[in-house]
Motif scaffolding. Structure first.
Motif, PDB file in Angstrom:
ATOM      1  N   ILE A  89       0.837  -1.204   0.000  1.00 49.57           N
ATOM      2  CA  ILE A  89       0.000   0.000   0.000  1.00 49.57           C
ATOM      3  C   ILE A  89       0.868   1.248   0.000  1.00 49.57           C
ATOM      4  CG2 ILE A  89      -1.766   1.299   1.269  1.00 49.57           C
ATOM      5  CD1 ILE A  89      -2.790  -1.384   2.359  1.00 49.57           C
ATOM      6  N   GLU A  90       1.985   1.193   0.750  1.00 52.25           N
ATOM      7  CA  GLU A  90       2.916   2.322   0.765  1.00 52.25           C
ATOM      8  C   GLU A  90       3.439   2.598  -0.648  1.00 52.25           C
ATOM      9  OE1 GLU A  90       3.535   4.336   3.104  1.00 52.25           O
ATOM     10  OE2 GLU A  90       3.163   3.339   5.014  1.00 52.25           O
ATOM     11  N   GLN A 128      -4.479   0.695   6.892  1.00 53.65           N
ATOM     12  CA  GLN A 128      -3.538   1.456   6.060  1.00 53.65           C
ATOM     13  C   GLN A 128      -4.260   2.161   4.909  1.00 53.65           C
ATOM     14  OE1 GLN A 128      -0.667   1.604   7.311  1.00 53.65           O
ATOM     15  NE2 GLN A 128       0.665   2.542   5.792  1.00 53.65           N
ATOM     16  N   PHE A 129      -5.231   1.465   4.321  1.00 50.44           N
ATOM     17  CA  PHE A 129      -6.042   2.105   3.271  1.00 50.44           C
ATOM     18  C   PHE A 129      -6.807   3.293   3.859  1.00 50.44           C
ATOM     19  CE2 PHE A 129      -6.041  -2.025   0.750  1.00 50.44           C
ATOM     20  CZ  PHE A 129      -5.357  -1.500  -0.335  1.00 50.44           C
ATOM     21  N   THR A 133      -7.012   7.573   3.161  1.00 49.15           N
ATOM     22  CA  THR A 133      -8.362   7.935   2.692  1.00 49.15           C
ATOM     23  C   THR A 133      -8.749   7.154   1.448  1.00 49.15           C
ATOM     24  OG1 THR A 133      -7.657  10.166   3.355  1.00 49.15           O
ATOM     25  CG2 THR A 133      -9.894   9.955   2.590  1.00 49.15           C
ATOM     26  N   LEU A 134      -8.250   5.948   1.334  1.00 55.25           N
ATOM     27  CA  LEU A 134      -8.671   5.052   0.249  1.00 55.25           C
ATOM     28  C   LEU A 134      -9.814   4.200   0.816  1.00 55.25           C
ATOM     29  CD1 LEU A 134      -5.036   4.159  -0.804  1.00 55.25           C
ATOM     30  CD2 LEU A 134      -6.611   5.564  -2.137  1.00 55.25           C
ATOM     31  N   LEU A 135     -10.964   4.847   1.013  1.00 53.36           N
ATOM     32  CA  LEU A 135     -12.033   4.257   1.814  1.00 53.36           C
ATOM     33  C   LEU A 135     -12.689   3.053   1.140  1.00 53.36           C
ATOM     34  CD1 LEU A 135     -13.642   7.512   3.255  1.00 53.36           C
ATOM     35  CD2 LEU A 135     -11.853   6.088   4.230  1.00 53.36           C
ATOM     36  N   ASP A 136     -12.881   3.092  -0.177  1.00 53.69           N
ATOM     37  CA  ASP A 136     -13.476   1.936  -0.870  1.00 53.69           C
ATOM     38  C   ASP A 136     -12.576   0.721  -0.738  1.00 53.69           C
ATOM     39  OD1 ASP A 136     -15.763   3.261  -1.646  1.00 53.69           O
ATOM     40  OD2 ASP A 136     -14.886   3.978  -3.528  1.00 53.69           O
ATOM     41  N   ALA A 141     -11.133  -4.470   2.020  1.00 56.59           N
ATOM     42  CA  ALA A 141     -10.217  -5.249   2.867  1.00 56.59           C
ATOM     43  C   ALA A 141     -10.943  -5.814   4.078  1.00 56.59           C
ATOM     44  CB  ALA A 141      -9.053  -4.363   3.310  1.00 56.59           C
ATOM     45  N   TYR A 142     -11.693  -4.996   4.769  1.00 46.51           N
ATOM     46  CA  TYR A 142     -12.399  -5.446   5.974  1.00 46.51           C
ATOM     47  C   TYR A 142     -13.462  -6.500   5.626  1.00 46.51           C
ATOM     48  CZ  TYR A 142     -10.314  -1.515   8.571  1.00 46.51           C
ATOM     49  OH  TYR A 142      -9.442  -0.656   9.182  1.00 46.51           O
ATOM     50  N   LYS A 143     -14.246  -6.238   4.586  1.00 46.71           N
ATOM     51  CA  LYS A 143     -15.330  -7.157   4.223  1.00 46.71           C
ATOM     52  C   LYS A 143     -14.796  -8.501   3.762  1.00 46.71           C
ATOM     53  CE  LYS A 143     -18.853  -3.749   2.875  1.00 46.71           C
ATOM     54  NZ  LYS A 143     -19.607  -3.176   1.742  1.00 46.71           N
ATOM     55  N   LYS A 144     -13.757  -8.469   2.938  1.00 50.42           N
ATOM     56  CA  LYS A 144     -13.177  -9.719   2.431  1.00 50.42           C
ATOM     57  C   LYS A 144     -12.633 -10.568   3.583  1.00 50.42           C
ATOM     58  CE  LYS A 144     -10.680  -9.940  -1.458  1.00 50.42           C
ATOM     59  NZ  LYS A 144      -9.520  -9.993  -2.410  1.00 50.42           N
TER      60      LYS A 144
END
Length: 594
Positions: A89-90, A128-129, A133-136, A141-144
C-alpha cells in the motif's frame, strides 16, 4: 570486563538511538523534512524492522517529492524476507502522489490479494487504506477478511468508514449491529454517533436514526431501542417524547429504578419545560414505593410551583412543606427536606429565624462529614441573608477545613470570599479568591476570577473604595431577593460614578436583575451599552453571550444571536462562554454538532 564493555556500548547505542528518534520526530513535527530525513535514514539503517521509522522515512521523501528515493527504498524492503503486506500500500500510495493511477492500483490489488491467503491481515491492510483515505479499498479489505474468516469482526471500522463517506444510514446500521450482537457498549455507540446528530428534529441525520430505531423496535422489541430513542428525543429537546420512552423502559424492566426518570425531569426543568417536568415527577411519585424517592419528587414539584408563586400560593406551599415535615420528620435521610424548607422560609418568606433554628437542630442528628457540610453550607447562606456575617464565616470555614480538596470545600471557600465582600472586607475576600482560581470546578474558578477582578480593578483608582462598597451593597440586596432595591442601588452607581471602572459591572448586574423581572428590553439596553462603551473590557464576552441568549431564547432573532456568538468565537477564545457559544452558533447555523 568484556561484559562491562559490552554493556557500556549497548547503553551508549540506546542513548544515541533515543536522541536520533527524538530529533527525527521533532524536525518532522516542525515541517523541517530536510533535517528529519537525515535522522530517519540513520534510524532505518540501525532498526530496519521498525515500521514507524520506515513510515517516517517514506513520508519525508514524499514531503520532499523524492518519490524515486521512496520507491527504491520500498522496492528493497519488498524484496526482503517476509515483507509486511502494508508495504504494498505504501508503494501504491507513492505512485498515487505522482498521479500514476494504474501503477498504484497494481500494488493496491496485490495488497488485497494477500487477504485471500491470510484473512488476519485484513485489519492492518484496511487500516492502512483508511489512513490514506482510500475508503473503498479499506471497505473491501475489511469485508473480504470477515467473509473468509467469520470470527473476525471489523464492523466498527466499517461504521466509521460509512460515516466518513457520508453514508449515514449504513453507518447507523453498522453501529447498532455491533450493539445488538454484544460487540460493544451503548456508551461507545452514543459517543460515535453523537457528532452526526443535531438538536434539530428535522435534520436529515436525526430522521434517519429515528426511522432505523423505530424499525428495529418493531422487528426485535428490546428496551435498548427505547433508550436510544429517549436519548435522541432529549438531544432534540423533545422531553414529552423522551418521557414516553422512559415510561416504556420503566414498565419493561424488572426491579427498575426511577433514576432515569429523575434525570429526565431535572433536564426538562433546567430547560424551562416545567409542564413536562411536573408530569414526570408526578409519575415518579405515583409509581415508586420508596419514601425518599417520593420525597424527592414532592420537593421537585414544589420547586416547580415556586417559579411563579404569588403570596397566596406561597402560603399553600408552606403548608405542603409542613405536611412533609410531619410525615418524614427530622432524619439524616431527609436533609434535602430540611434544607429546602429552610431556604423557602428565608428567601421566599423573608423569615430566616425559624430556618436557622431548624438547621442548627439538624446538626444534632447523627450525620457523616458530608451531611454536616451540606447543612452548614445551607445554614451559612441563611446567616448571610440575616446579616450575621461572622457566624456564617465560622460555618463556611469549618467546611473548608474538613473538606479541603473537595468541591464542597472549594464552594465553602468561595462563600467565605463572597461573604467578606458583602461585609466590605475586600482584602480578605481577595486572599480567598486567589486560591480558588485553580479550583477543579470551572464554575467556581470562573466566579472567583470575576469577583477577584471586580475587587482589584475597583480598588486601584479609588482608595476609599466608595463605588465598590455601593456595589457590594447592591449585590447583597440582590442576594436577599430584594430586586427592586438592588436595581435602585445600581442606578445610584450609574448616575454618580460615570466613567469609573465599576460602571460596566453595575450595568451587567442590573441587566441580570432585569432579566429576573422579565424586563428584557431594559436588559438588552444594558448589554448593548457594555459592548458599545466597554467593548475591550473584561465583561464584553459576558455581554455578548447574554445578548445572544436573549435574541435566541426571548426575542426569537436567530441572526442577531449568531452575530454575538460569533463575536465570542473569534474574539474571546479564552472565554468561559466559548464552548457554549460555539455550540449554540452551530445549532443556529444548522450544523450537526457534538
Amino acid at each position: 570486563m568484556k561484559f562491562f564493555h559490552f554493556l557500556t556500548f549497548l547503553l551508549f547505542t540506546c542513548t544515541v538511538i533515543a536522541q536520533e528518534d527524538f530529533l527525527a520526530k521533532q524536525y518532522y513535527a516542525d515541517g523541517d523534512f530536510e533535517k528529519a530525513v537525515v535522522f530517519y535514514e540513520k534510524l532505518t539503517e540501525k532498526s530496519p524492522r521498525r515500521t514507524d521509522y520506515l513510515q517516517g522515512l517514506i513520508s519525508c521523501y514524499q514531503q520532499l517529492e523524492r518519490y524515486k528515493d521512496a520507491e527504491n527504498y520500498l522496492s528493497k524492503q519488498l524484496k526482503a524476507r517476509n515483507p509486511h503486506p502494508t508495504l504494498l500500500i505504501e508503494m501504491g500510495y507513492n505512485y498515487t502522489l505522482q498521479n500514476l493511477t494504474e501503477k498504484a492500483n497494481i500494488y493496491y490489488d496485490k495488497a488485497l490479494a494477500v487477504i485471500d491467503k491470510n484473512p488476519n491481515y485484513g485489519y492492518a491492510l484496511g487500516y492502512q487504506f483508511q489512513k490514506y483515505t482510500l475508503l473503498d479499498r479499506a471497505l473491501t479489505a475489511y469485508k473480504k477478511a470477515m467473509e473468509l474468516n467469520p470470527e473476525l469482526d471489523y464492523n466498527y471500522q466499517l461504521a466509521r468508514i460509512y460515516g466518513e463517506q457520508g453514508d449515514i444510514e449504513k453507518m447507523y446500521g453498522s453501529y447498532l449491529d455491533l450493539l445488538q450482537n454484544g460487540k460493544t457498549s451503548k456508551s461507545n455507540i452514543l459517543r460515535s454517533i453523537d457528532d452526526f446528530v443535531s438538536a434539530d428534529p428535522e435534520n436529515t441525520n436525526n430522521l434517519i436514526l429515528k426511522k432505523i430505531l423505530l424499525e428495529r423496535a418493531q422487528k426485535t422489541p428490546d428496551v435498548i431501542w427505547n433508550e436510544f430513542l429517549s436519548w435522541l428525543f432529549v438531544k432534540q429537546k423533545q422531553y414529552n417524547s423522551a418521557f414516553r420512552q422512559e415510561k416504556a423502559i420503566y414498565k419493561r424492566m424488572e426491579n427498575s429504578s426511577v433514576q432515569r426518570l429523575e434525570n429526565l425531569g431535572a433536564m426538562a426543568f433546567e430547560e424551562g419545560e416545567t409542564a413536562i417536568a411536573k408530569d414526570i415527577f408526578e409519575y415518579i411519585k405515583d409509581q415508586t414505593t420508596d419514601d425518599i424517592t417520593i420525597l424527592d419528587a414532592e420537593l421537585n414539584l414544589i420547586k416547580i410551583d415556586l417559579l411563579d408563586a404569588d403570596k397566596n400560593r406561597l402560603e399553600a406551599i408552606k403548608k405542603r412543606y409542613q405536611n412533609l415535615i410531619d410525615e418524614y420528620g427530622y432524619r439524616p435521610q431527609t436533609l434535602q427536606l430540611q434544607i429546602a424548607y429552610s431556604n423557602f422560609l428565608t428567601f421566599k418568606q423573608d423569615n430566616p429565624a425559624p430556618a436557622i433554628e431548624l438547621l442548627k437542630n439538624s446538626l444534632e442528628l447523627p450525620l457523616n462529614q458530608r451531611g454536616k457540610a451540606y447543612i452548614k453550607l445551607a445554614l451559612g447562606d441563611i446567616l448571610v441573608y440575616d446579616k450575621r456575617f461572622n457566624e456564617a464565616l465560622i460555618y463556611f470555614s469549618q467546611i473548608q477545613e474538613k473538606l479541603k480538596n473537595d468541591v464542597l470545600g472549594q464552594n465553602a471557600r468561595y462563600k467565605v470570599a463572597e461573604t467578606s465582600f458583602y461585609k466590605g472586607d475586600f482584602d480578605w475576600a481577595l486572599t480567598q479568591l486567589k486560591v480558588l482560581r485553580g479550583s477543579t470546578s470551572q464554575l467556581i474558578a470562573n466566579d472567583a476570577m470575576q469577583l477577584s477582578l471586580l475587587i482589584s480593578d475597583n480598588s486601584l483608582e479609588d482608595s476609599t473604595q466608595t463605588a465598590l462598597k455601593k456595589y457590594a451593597r447592591a449585590d447583597f440586596l440582590a442576594y436577599q431577593n430584594k430586586t427592586d432595591e438592588a436595581i435602585n442601588a445600581l442606578d445610584d452607581i450609574l448616575e454618580n460614578h460615570k466613567g469609573e471602572k465599576i460602571e460596566d459591572e453595575a450595568l451587567l448586574k442590573q441587566a441580570q436583575l432585569y432579566e429576573l423581572q422579565k424586563k428584557y428590553e431594559k436588559a438588552q439596553y444594558n448589554y448593548q451599552k457594555i459592548i458599545e462603551f466597554y467593548g475591550n473590557g473584561i465583561l464584553a464576552d459576558d455581554a455578548h453571550f447574554a445578548l445572544a441568549e436573549l435574541y435566541r431564547t426571548i426575542f426569537n432573532e436567530p441572526e442577531n444571536a449568531k452575530q454575538h456568538y460569533e463575536k465570542i468565537i473569534y474574539n474571546y477564545q479564552d472565554s468561559y462562554y466559548f464552548p457554549q457559544a460555539r455550540k449554540n452558533f452551530r445549532i443556529l447555523r444548522g450544523d450537526a454538532i457534538n
